[in-house]
Motif scaffolding. Structure first.
Motif, PDB file in Angstrom:
ATOM      1  N   ARG A  62       3.019  13.647  -7.006  1.00 29.94           N
ATOM      2  CA  ARG A  62       1.613  13.815  -6.652  1.00 29.94           C
ATOM      3  C   ARG A  62       1.425  14.759  -5.467  1.00 29.94           C
ATOM      4  O   ARG A  62       2.037  14.596  -4.431  1.00 29.94           O
ATOM      5  CB  ARG A  62       1.065  12.434  -6.302  1.00 29.94           C
ATOM      6  CG  ARG A  62      -0.412  12.359  -6.137  1.00 29.94           C
ATOM      7  CD  ARG A  62      -0.773  10.922  -5.783  1.00 29.94           C
ATOM      8  NE  ARG A  62      -2.117  10.829  -5.264  1.00 29.94           N
ATOM      9  CZ  ARG A  62      -3.188  10.562  -6.013  1.00 29.94           C
ATOM     10  NH1 ARG A  62      -3.051  10.373  -7.299  1.00 29.94           N
ATOM     11  NH2 ARG A  62      -4.375  10.498  -5.463  1.00 29.94           N
ATOM     12  N   GLY A  63       0.592  15.738  -5.645  1.00 27.91           N
ATOM     13  CA  GLY A  63       0.253  16.643  -4.547  1.00 27.91           C
ATOM     14  C   GLY A  63       1.365  17.621  -4.191  1.00 27.91           C
ATOM     15  O   GLY A  63       1.307  18.263  -3.149  1.00 27.91           O
ATOM     16  N   ALA A  64       2.378  17.743  -5.038  1.00 24.30           N
ATOM     17  CA  ALA A  64       3.519  18.581  -4.673  1.00 24.30           C
ATOM     18  C   ALA A  64       3.235  20.061  -4.877  1.00 24.30           C
ATOM     19  O   ALA A  64       2.531  20.454  -5.789  1.00 24.30           O
ATOM     20  CB  ALA A  64       4.732  18.202  -5.507  1.00 24.30           C
TER      21      ALA A  64
ATOM     22  N   ARG B 153       6.725   7.991   0.679  1.00 22.51           N
ATOM     23  CA  ARG B 153       7.446   8.337  -0.546  1.00 22.51           C
ATOM     24  C   ARG B 153       8.862   8.815  -0.255  1.00 22.51           C
ATOM     25  O   ARG B 153       9.528   9.386  -1.108  1.00 22.51           O
ATOM     26  CB  ARG B 153       6.703   9.463  -1.279  1.00 22.51           C
ATOM     27  CG  ARG B 153       5.337   9.073  -1.738  1.00 22.51           C
ATOM     28  CD  ARG B 153       4.472  10.288  -2.020  1.00 22.51           C
ATOM     29  NE  ARG B 153       3.071   9.913  -1.858  1.00 22.51           N
ATOM     30  CZ  ARG B 153       2.065  10.760  -1.817  1.00 22.51           C
ATOM     31  NH1 ARG B 153       2.280  12.047  -1.929  1.00 22.51           N
ATOM     32  NH2 ARG B 153       0.843  10.333  -1.656  1.00 22.51           N
TER      33      ARG B 153
END
Lengths: 427, 267
Positions: free
Chosen positions: B88-90, B240
């Motif tokens: 996510r959001g990478a 994370r």
């Protein structure tokens, strides 16, 4: 770009439209609490919990995209051009959904609740009213796994596969045959099964995202819809777009819906059986004998099905629907206290999956030779039954010939049934 | 009102989207060494119990210990995945270094040896061929189940079967299991982004030929999931287990010794 464009219109309007309007009409789709508890146990320490607000948020997203048991919707992101129209039609979903009734023109609807929900549950979670007393349990569609199909593991079944299941039922399980239903009703139920499956897969995906979120919402509408009415910044927009992409674009459209689009292209080719497969062929007996040898050597079949084929080789395995929650959270399937948190939210007690008793002439996935060929070539999804990758197609046919002969052969010649298992396995 | 706003927003979005990629030349490396601080969790004996194949599965006549947490005599930890974060959001590179092209053509072997998968942790690219080998004198089945991939292959004693992996990419590693010997387990990450290193027996990792730029890297271990408590000098890993690091053209960024509290590995 247009794909993204439609996604945003679709979800954006749906979500904004949802805000504030509560629907409380029963029945409702049940939240996947087992998955919630599992994710908490996997990622948080004992005293930590995910914020309850996620339940509401997931509920809102699910309803915006998939509607309710009485009013199903489907996320056709590209409007009329969406390829998903090939696999789901709203008319068919409506015919299967809702309360059971027949309209003035004698068109039935509410088929799922009439024929399936008492076993599979309104939500397709396999936890209908009668589920706990059935063995095997009715299927929980939400994992997206199907046992008896013409495609390999992880590829969805074709409509034809699902139709066969509905028409023939699953012999040796509680799943009945719906042979008497007209074709259009079967088709509507097939689409409804796919709908419940994709819905359930997406809900599980959302729950799987929670651990990485750190308290922020899955889709933060306030990034672009500021309470103060001020314009969102470039960064806000980029972040929002990112969330939309991860959750809806990648999570739902690419990972789930796109894979259901044309399962036909993944169908496993069934090579023609050699002439000896024919019972009348003069070398048929040798062919069966070759199959018997493969069963014990290259096939490795006795290791699970037992030397006699009665199914007593492996009795401590669980299927994927059970393993899904018992494996991840230190559960001891023999000790109900160890899984009380799961039982409390509706998980059925774990029961081992038994290798089939091959001395009886019943096959859940159908007894046509092609059915058995596919079971051996691809394995049975969701269960330990593996694919015989190393066997040639002629070898598979030989084993199929032997398997079909087993009920009529004296299998005790191969060895003996383990006494401890005799009771457990004979059914 | 809201809807009108939303449609203007879409316009803004589409325009802003088309100007992201920035030019990069040159590549750099990332290295480090992972060590456990505090007590190393003890591995329990494998649950061989009275499995009929016991004779094949014992090592030197004894039930082996689980290989969940493997360290050397300096408590340096094997089997940590250090990987460019793709979740996510990478932010991830559009192209990979050409040297990674050849990786895909290599056949990767996963052996079954005395009822243990060897290696314990592997990394494969989509489309790559896996040789599922069985050095044991009993049959196994090899069940690979990751987020995106699933295979369940019957592997006959003293033989091998080949499978070709599908095209999907995972974000975190998934599991390899045998149903016949249920204690057997391994892990595999299958994804296209090749910037992955699995720490070796001395806890060392090295990711080579990363495009110069700022990237997030994630630390993951089977027994700890996202390693959010890993200590990396000069960085603060998030929930994370990721840090953002700057890779410079032609340079190796050495993260030095990373220490992980043993308590993180209790899953």
């Amino acid at each position: 770009m247009p794909r993204l464009f439609y996604q945003l219109i679709f979800i954006g309007t749906a979500l904004l439209g949802m805000a504030g309007c509560e629907r409380s009409e029963p029945p409702v789709f049940r939240f996947n609490s087992v998955e919630w508890v599992k994710q908490e146990k996997t990622h948080l320490s004992d005293d930590e919990h995910f914020p309850e607000a996620y339940k509401t948020e997931i509920g809102t997203i699910m309803t915006a995209l998939f509607g309710t048991p009485d009013d199903p919707k489907f996320p056709f992101f590209l409007g009329d051009d969406d390829p998903a129209h090939d696999i789901i039609s709203i008319e068919n979903l409506r015919m299967a959904a809702g309360p059971t009734r027949v309209d003035k023109r004698e068109r039935a609807s509410g088929l799922y609740r009439e024929h399936c929900a008492h076993c599979h549950g309104i939500t397709g979670n396999g936890a209908g009213d009668t589920a706990a007393s059935l063995e095997p349990y009715p299927r929980d569609f939400r994992l997206g796994k199907f046992k008896f199909k013409s495609t390999p593991l992880r590829s969805p079944p074709t409509d034809h596969d699902l139709t066969e299941i509905l028409v023939n039922g699953i012999p040796g399980s509680a799943m009945p045959s719906f042979r008497t239903l007209p074709e259009d009703q079967i088709q509507s139920l097939v689409e409804y099964v796919k709908y419940l499956t994709m819905r359930g897969q997406f809900e599980r995906f959302l729950l799987g995202e929670l651990a990485a979120l750190d308290g922020e919402p899955l889709i933060d509408l306030s990034l672009v819809d500021k309470p103060s009415g001020e314009e969102p910044s470039e960064d806000d927009i980029e972040e929002f777009e990112d969330q939309m992409y991860t959750v809806i674009g990648e999570g739902l459209q690419e990972r789930i819906i796109a894979r259901w689009l044309r399962p036909e292209r993944k169908v496993t080719k069934i090579e023609a059986a050699p002439p000896e497969f024919d019972m009348q062929h003069q070398e048929h007996a040798q062919f069966v004998q070759q199959g018997r040898e493969l069963f014990f050597a290259k096939g490795n079949c006795m290791q699970c099905h037992g030397d006699t084929g009665i199914g007593d080789g492996q009795l401590n395995n669980f299927d994927d629907w059970t393993n899904d929650w018992i494996k991840s959270a230190d559960v001891d399937p023999g000790d109900p206290a160890s899984y009380s948190d799961f039982s409390a939210v509706g998980a059925l007690p774990p029961r081992p999956v038994k290798p089939r008793n091959l001395t009886r002439h019943y096959y859940r996935g159908g007894d046509h030779p092609d059915d058995l060929y596919l079971r051996l070539r691809n394995g049975i999804e969701g269960t330990p039954m593996p694919a015989s990758t190393a066997m040639t197609s002629d070898e598979i046919w030989a084993v199929v010939a032997y398997v079909r002969a087993m009920p009529y052969l004296d299998s005790k010649k191969n060895g003996s049934v383990k006494p401890v298992n005799k009771k457990q396995v004979m059914r | 009102m809201k809807r009108v706003f939303f449609c203007t927003l879409l316009f803004v979005l589409c325009v802003s989207m088309s100007s992201v990629s920035s030019a990069q030349d040159g590549w750099g490396n990332l290295t480090g060494q992972i060590v456990i601080s505090g007590d190393v969790p003890e591995n329990q004996p494998e649950a061989v119990k009275d499995n009929p194949d016991k004779a094949v599965c014992l090592v030197d006549g004894k039930v082996p210990l689980d290989d969940g947490v493997v360290v050397n005599d300096k408590n340096q930890l094997r089997d940590v995945y250090v990987m460019m974060y793709t979740g996510r959001g990478a932010d991830t590179p559009d192209t990979y270094h050409p040297s990674y092209e050849a990786q895909k053509a290599v056949k990767l072997t996963l052996d079954n040896d005395k009822c243990r998968f060897v290696p314990k942790a592997s990394f494969a690219r989509p489309g790559q061929t896996l040789i599922l080998k069985n050095s044991d004198n009993v049959g196994h089945n090899c069940r690979i189940a990751t987020m995106e991939h699933e295979h369940n292959v019957n592997i006959v004693k003293n033989a091998a079967s080949e499978i070709v992996l599908g095209e999907e990419s995972d974000k975190i590693p998934g599991e390899v299991k045998c149903d016949i010997h249920q204690w057997m387990d391994a892990i595999i990450l299958i994804r296209d982004n090749p910037y992955v290193s699995i720490s070796d027996k001395d806890g060392k990792f090295k990711i080579e030929n990363i495009p110069a730029g700022d990237w997030k890297f994630q630390f993951w271990h089977k027994k700890g999931g996202y390693l959010k408590t890993i200590e990396v000098k000069g960085y603060e890993p998030d929930r994370r287990g990721t840090i953002e690091a700057t890779i410079k053209s032609g340079e190796t960024l050495d993260l030095g010794t990373l220490s992980l509290p043993g308590a993180a590995l209790t899953k």
